[in-house]
Design an enzyme around this catalytic site. Structure first.
Site, short mmCIF file in Angstrom:
data_model
loop_
_atom_site.label_atom_id
_atom_site.label_comp_id
_atom_site.label_asym_id
_atom_site.label_seq_id
_atom_site.Cartn_x
_atom_site.Cartn_y
_atom_site.Cartn_z
CB CYS A 2 -0.87 0.07 1.20
SG CYS A 2 -1.53 -1.17 0.90
NE ARG A 27 6.14 1.78 0.12
CZ ARG A 27 6.32 2.32 1.25
NH1 ARG A 27 5.79 1.97 1.77
NH2 ARG A 27 6.79 2.79 2.10
CD1 TRP A 76 0.88 -6.28 -2.21
CD2 TRP A 76 0.04 -6.91 -0.31
NE1 TRP A 76 1.17 -7.96 -2.10
CE2 TRP A 76 0.49 -7.92 -0.21
CE3 TRP A 76 -0.56 -6.70 1.24
CZ2 TRP A 76 0.97 -9.33 0.57
CZ3 TRP A 76 -0.13 -8.11 1.96
CH2 TRP A 76 0.32 -9.05 1.43
CG ASN A 102 -0.11 1.52 4.25
OD1 ASN A 102 0.06 0.34 3.98
ND2 ASN A 102 1.17 1.87 4.59
N GLY A 103 -2.80 0.51 5.91
CA GLY A 103 -2.57 -0.74 7.69
C GLY A 103 -3.69 -1.18 7.34
CD GLU A 485 19.13 -13.06 1.22
OE1 GLU A 485 18.42 -13.21 2.28
OE2 GLU A 485 18.50 -12.56 -0.01
CE LYS A 489 16.87 -12.34 -2.38
NZ LYS A 489 16.51 -11.44 -1.24
CD GLU A 492 12.47 -12.53 -1.74
OE1 GLU A 492 12.28 -11.77 -1.21
OE2 GLU A 492 13.81 -12.40 -1.68
CG HIS A 508 20.11 -35.54 11.22
ND1 HIS A 508 20.27 -37.46 11.76
CD2 HIS A 508 20.86 -34.93 11.34
CE1 HIS A 508 21.31 -36.48 12.31
NE2 HIS A 508 22.01 -35.84 12.15
CE LYS A 603 12.60 -3.25 -1.58
NZ LYS A 603 13.99 -4.05 -1.88
C1 G6P Z 1 10.14 -7.86 2.79
C2 G6P Z 1 10.84 -8.16 1.35
C3 G6P Z 1 12.45 -8.37 1.87
C4 G6P Z 1 12.46 -7.89 3.36
C5 G6P Z 1 11.79 -7.61 4.39
C6 G6P Z 1 12.29 -7.13 5.44
O1 G6P Z 1 9.10 -8.82 2.91
O2 G6P Z 1 9.95 -8.14 0.41
O3 G6P Z 1 13.00 -8.08 0.24
O4 G6P Z 1 13.40 -8.76 3.37
O5 G6P Z 1 10.63 -7.22 4.02
O6 G6P Z 1 11.86 -5.42 4.71
P1 G6P Z 1 13.37 -4.62 5.92
O7 G6P Z 1 13.34 -3.10 5.22
O8 G6P Z 1 12.71 -4.40 6.64
O9 G6P Z 1 14.69 -4.63 5.60
#
Ligand code: G6P
Length: 608
Positions: A2, A27, A76, A102-103, A485, A489, A492, A508, A603
């Site tokens: 949002c 976002r 969103w 937003n919220g 990580e 990636k 996602e 295990h 985002k």
């Molecule tokens: C969302 C994004 C991620 C990010 C996470 C934390 O899920 O898609 O890429 O790592 O939020 O966001 P921040 O802005 O707190 O690092």
């Protein structure tokens, strides 16, 4: 997640709103809309599902959409599917009030049944309840709009989150603005003013901003801003300026932001050296911050998603260079259940955006207990950085792609700088001996070499990762942290079900998932565990896995697939993650997906 923009006192309102919404696209959203009013009796509401270009097209087709004030929103979906009816602005049944939000309003059902049982709702949103309620108090109870808004704000439960901008057709030059937990900033122009979810949504128009705090109502007019608390107390606040180059958020010649951002990592490392490590290599970090950290007995690192993963990596540098116990926690977990805390805790918040609601929930509690805190973020004056005791910037430049890349490596580097500074302050020899400046220079060159081998990464992605449903990254210790990580990636943006595993744990349970040609990628950068991870890879290969290796040069043999320059064992993730970013990118690209805007993801996650 949002996005909101509002403007008053500017004839270019439609353009300003559309530009603002475009800069908030990163976002994540599934519909968008604007309401504009020209103060001469004309107003327009246009909403569309899908991308902003659909909204823009609808506006162009209508031909005459114009105004001097307006509000815009990217939604969103939380309450109700993505649809035009559920898109914002939401409006009252008499078409007088328009609201973007937003919220999440936690008690909207209760408000609806208590005050609005006779109202026909056009949408399934909690937002419509709020705009209908303002209208109810104005029309039925003869309240003025400001008082009605204040009354509604007081009725909203305190666990709710919101950033609101409301417009009243009868006062078309006024934005009624309020927030709780969700981000919102006021932008100050010359003869006009704005409100927006972040500085970037307004930076093309102004670099002067004013903060608003939770539980404040701000009345924004073209030439005047007034702030009052919900209790009616008037507040005065100084504006601040943000130094941001609007063009830094452009894609240039790149097909996707993600590739541009991967490529920017060497430059970010060099920038961090120039910001934090001057000629003598002694980190320049605020002394009051180091004092506060040095007097603590435990560092709690808090983050979400990729930021959490960056914390996992840096935990080792903090413990080795400072001798202070350090633990790393997922913010959404820590907010509601945390381990027994030490006597003198110090909190480090990691957040690229500085706006993540889960992390802020922890910070609110930390502040209640008056514990000291630091936010390490990419966004100057973001909510978390404003609200914590100290803040440090990661200087990565705007990160637009949903999948975080350069912010991850920058967060690790800044934490290493901080760990060295703190260790030196505490007289730790290991910190003094840690040649970070030289290492970061080697790393910048190493990153460059990896990003120069894109063809090879594209080939590996096409050969190994384009078809399978599952993939595994494995490693031990530091390499396991990177495996988490790397897997994030891949899942996602390419929708391959990828997991990062501690290689010793495979046998295990997880090894049962290995089938013919399941990709298993081993990360091997640490001397003590290299041989063990190789054996674990062999175990999967003998059960049919297609194995690959990402290995530090001094541990490599001729059969290894991707070989990395040697660097200090505390910093190997800065290099080993880069090929995994490129593998994810090319897998997504090969599948024809929208690399920068993967489905269902946002985002900046501003709801819990
Ligand atoms: C969302 C994004 C991620 C990010 C996470 C934390 O899920 O898609 O890429 O790592 O939020 O966001 P921040 O802005 O707190 O690092």
């Amino acid at each position: 997640m949002c996005g909101i923009v509002g403007v008053t006192g500017n004839k270019r309102s439609v353009n300003i709103l559309l530009n603002g919404l475009k800069s908030l696209e990163y976002r994540g959203y599934d519909s968008a809309g604007i309401y504009v009013n020209d103060q001469e009796g004309h107003d327009y509401l246009v909403k569309r599902t899908g991308r902003i270009k659909n909204l823009e097209q609808a506006i162009n087709e209508q031909g005459d959409v114009h105004g001097t004030a307006g509000i815009g929103h990217t939604r969103w979906a939380t309450h109700g599917e993505p649809s035009e009816a559920n898109a914002h602005p939401q409006f009252s049944n008499d078409d007088r009030f328009y609201l973007v939000h937003n919220g999440v309003i936690e008690n909207y059902q209760q408000l609806k049944s208590e005050y609005l049982a006779d109202v026909d709702f056009k949408s399934q949103t909690d937002t419509e309840v709020i705009v209908q309620l303002v209208d109810r108090f104005v029309v039925n109870n003869h309240m003025d709009t400001r008082s009605a808004m204040l009354k509604v704000l007081r009725l909203i439960s305190s666990d709710s989150s919101y950033a609101f901008v409301l417009m009243d057709r009868q006062q078309p030059d006024t934005l009624f603005v309020a927030k709780n937990k969700s981000p919102l900033l006021i932008g100050l122009g010359d003869g006009y003013n704005m409100a927006g979810s972040d500085a970037m949504s307004m930076i093309k128009e102004t670099n002067r901003f004013m903060e608003l705090e939770d539980h404040e109502l701000v009345i924004v007019k073209p030439d005047h801003i007034s702030i009052t608390s919900f209790d009616g107390e008037e507040k005065k606040r100084q504006p601040f300026t943000v130094d941001m180059d609007p063009s830094a958020a452009d894609k240039g010649a790149y097909p996707f932001y993600m590739l541009k951002e991967i490529d920017e990592q060497p430059a970010v490392m060099r920038r961090l050296v120039s910001e934090y490590l001057p000629a003598d290599g002694k980190p320049q970090v605020e002394d009051a911050l180091l004092e506060s950290m040095a007097s603590s007995d435990h560092l709690y690192i808090i983050g979400a998603g990729t930021s959490y993963h960056a914390g996992l990596v840096a935990q080792r540098a903090f413990e080795k260079l400072t001798g202070i116990h350090t633990s790393v926690h997922i913010s959404s977990e820590f907010a509601y259940e945390h381990p027994l805390l030490s006597e003198k805790p110090f909190f480090i918040f990691l957040s690229q955006s500085g706006e993540t609601a889960d992390s802020r929930e922890v910070l609110v509690n930390v502040k209640k207990h008056q514990w000291p805190s630091l936010t390490i973020t990419n966004v100057d004056k973001s909510t978390l950085s404003r609200e914590s005791s100290f803040s440090m910037l990661i200087y990565a430049g705007p990160e637009i792609a949903v999948a975080s890349t350069k912010a991850y490596t920058a967060q690790i580097a800044v934490q290493a700088i901080l760990a060295k500074a703190l260790g030196m302050k505490m007289g730790q020899q290991a910190a003094a001996d840690f040649a970070l400046k030289e290492q970061l220079a080697i790393i910048a060159n190493g990153m460059q070499a990896i990003t120069d081998s894109k063809d090879k990464m594209a080939e590996i992605a096409a050969h190994y990762l384009s078809k399978p449903r599952n993939a595994f990254y494995i490693g031990r210790g530091m390499d396991w942290s990177v495996a988490l990580e790397a897997a994030l990636k891949l899942k996602e943006i390419s929708y391959v079900q990828a997991e990062g595993f501690a290689s010793g744990e495979l046998k295990h349970g997880t090894i049962a998932l290995i089938e013919n040609r399941t990709p298993v990628i081993g990360l091997i950068t640490q001397d003590r565990t290299a041989g063990l991870t190789r054996s674990n890879l062999e175990e999967t290969a003998s059960r049919g896995a297609a194995t690959l290796t990402i290995v530090s040069r001094h541990l490599a043999n001729e059969d290894d697939n991707i070989v990395l320059p040697d660097v200090d064992p505390l910093l190997t993730p800065l290099l080993s993650v880069v090929p995994t970013q490129l593998l994810a990118y090319y897998t997504s690209l090969g599948k024809g997906l929208d690399v920068d805007r993967p489905r269902n993801l946002a985002k900046s996650v501003t709801v819990q």
